[in-house]
Design a protein around this motif. Sequence first.
Motif, PDB file in Angstrom:
ATOM      1  N   THR A  21      10.705   5.906   1.736  1.00 55.25           N
ATOM      2  CA  THR A  21      10.856   7.280   1.260  1.00 55.25           C
ATOM      3  C   THR A  21      12.316   7.722   1.383  1.00 55.25           C
ATOM      4  OG1 THR A  21       8.622   7.707   2.053  1.00 55.25           O
ATOM      5  CG2 THR A  21      10.000   9.641   1.622  1.00 55.25           C
ATOM      6  N   THR A  65       0.819  -1.213   0.000  1.00 51.92           N
ATOM      7  CA  THR A  65       0.000   0.000   0.000  1.00 51.92           C
ATOM      8  C   THR A  65       0.857   1.269   0.000  1.00 51.92           C
ATOM      9  OG1 THR A  65      -0.154  -0.069   2.435  1.00 51.92           O
ATOM     10  CG2 THR A  65      -1.927  -1.121   1.194  1.00 51.92           C
ATOM     11  N   TYR A  66       2.169   1.123  -0.127  1.00 54.34           N
ATOM     12  CA  TYR A  66       3.046   2.306  -0.222  1.00 54.34           C
ATOM     13  C   TYR A  66       2.680   3.093  -1.487  1.00 54.34           C
ATOM     14  CZ  TYR A  66       7.262   5.185  -0.241  1.00 54.34           C
ATOM     15  OH  TYR A  66       8.134   6.244  -0.238  1.00 54.34           O
ATOM     16  N   PRO A  67       2.498   4.415  -1.368  1.00 53.34           N
ATOM     17  CA  PRO A  67       1.890   5.164  -2.482  1.00 53.34           C
ATOM     18  C   PRO A  67       2.812   5.468  -3.662  1.00 53.34           C
ATOM     19  CG  PRO A  67       2.255   6.614  -0.597  1.00 53.34           C
ATOM     20  CD  PRO A  67       2.595   5.236  -0.143  1.00 53.34           C
ATOM     21  N   LYS A  68       4.105   5.344  -3.506  1.00 52.75           N
ATOM     22  CA  LYS A  68       4.993   5.698  -4.614  1.00 52.75           C
ATOM     23  C   LYS A  68       5.664   4.447  -5.177  1.00 52.75           C
ATOM     24  CE  LYS A  68       4.857  10.304  -4.719  1.00 52.75           C
ATOM     25  NZ  LYS A  68       5.292  11.102  -3.556  1.00 52.75           N
TER      26      LYS A  68
END
Lengths: 135, 135, 135, 135
Positions: free
Chosen positions: B78, B10-13
């Motif tokens: 990140t 589910t990490y957005p990048k």
Amino acid sequence: MTHIRSMIDTYPKDLGDLELTKLAQCISACFECAQTCTACADACLAEDMVADLAKCIRTNLDCADICAATGNVLSRRTGFDPNVTRALLEACRAACKSCGDECEQHAGMHDHCQVCAEACRRCEKACADLMTSLA
Amino acid sequence: MTHIRSMIDTYPKDLGDLELTKLAQCISACFECAQTCTACADACLAEDMVADLAKCIRTNLDCADICAATGNVLSRRTGFDPNVTRALLEACRAACKSCGDECEQHAGMHDHCQVCAEACRRCEKACADLMTSLA
Amino acid sequence: MTHIRSMIDTYPKDLGDLELTKLAQCISACFECAQTCTACADACLAEDMVADLAKCIRTNLDCADICAATGNVLSRRTGFDPNVTRALLEACRAACKSCGDECEQHAGMHDHCQVCAEACRRCEKACADLMTSLA
Amino acid sequence: MTHIRSMIDTYPKDLGDLELTKLAQCISACFECAQTCTACADACLAEDMVADLAKCIRTNLDCADICAATGNVLSRRTGFDPNVTRALLEACRAACKSCGDECEQHAGMHDHCQVCAEACRRCEKACADLMTSLA
């Protein structure tokens, strides 16, 4: 740092030929850097331009975790393992360099990054100094 | 380990070309090893022959601190820094090897050291595997 | 969770009348929640709207620190202190409630907050259940 | 403690009506106590009579974990949650009292326990003082 030195001086067994002043300075620098990085991540979160500071926050959080672990390991003298200590000091030095480099880029704009960069540089140097004395 | 994989997924990048299965296995092995070492230090403390286990307890405590820090750093995507990650994986691998070697010596006598040695070996291998994939 | 239970079962002394299944579940929930919160803070950092997630990130970081400390304390059986354990479980329950409430507000928009809210609710409940068994 | 105060003073947003001197003192006391307890556990491990110090070591390890988590939480100002902070300060106060009581029993025989008992008492008091100011 008084308490760090007091605990070294009251350790009941022989401490070997480690340079105790360098050891105490490195323990102190690790915990100072860990606290400063934790606070710097939080101060970055409170900046209006937080979106530009995402990498800085992440680098702060890593540096805080690694410095805290290093400070703990260095605080133990029983059954000292130079290989583990050296590898961890190298990781801590790398984390402090990375975080110091990152924070320096924002030091002109954010005073907390200036304070944090200085703590990172001190800890980077303290780890390098202690590694020399371990060699 | 379900939650570790769910958080990666589910990490957005974009996650780059890191091998995500190896990453998830290493995060899982780090936290498993940290908890096991914390519990093994405590079980050693409860043994009648604790005086003979002082080095084992210290090695457990170091391994727990380093594995927990490594698990945290690996849980962040990140602003990924391969240099810091690699140096920390090397320190974690060294700590797990040292603790696995130490616990193995008591594994015949203390079942908790047997369980702990296995967790250390899994984590040592998971760190080595992930380092290969980072190279 | 296998290793958590194995370490409880190989502890060399009497464990008292603590409910061991509840204990193992709470240790597991604490470390799961700590890792998930660490990863959720990082995923929030990677969102374009990170400025709106500053409070969520901070709550994640606090919850991760408190859950990790609680998981460590619960992993020790020697010289058990019910007062410290109870006060820490209460702090952990409060941190998980606060973080679960915060993440739930973003769960519709961010899948990582949905996963994190679930981990927080499980840990909140596991702490409450273990406190009942300590009373 | 200079860096703790510098980070408070460079925080970019309003800090509310918290008493900042008490806050800085409590953060400082938490990290001092965490380091001292980590070192005291290790010094106890090196004593010939370590078997009599098992409870002291465990209490040290718990106190170190809880003080470090409390120092981290107090180092964050963004999205401050008084309920979580208060519950954690209560747990930290309880851990410091328990560890101070334990170390005091050995303070006549072991100088490291004397130093550690003093750090625990300072931190116990700093937590109590900060709680009053949060009320």
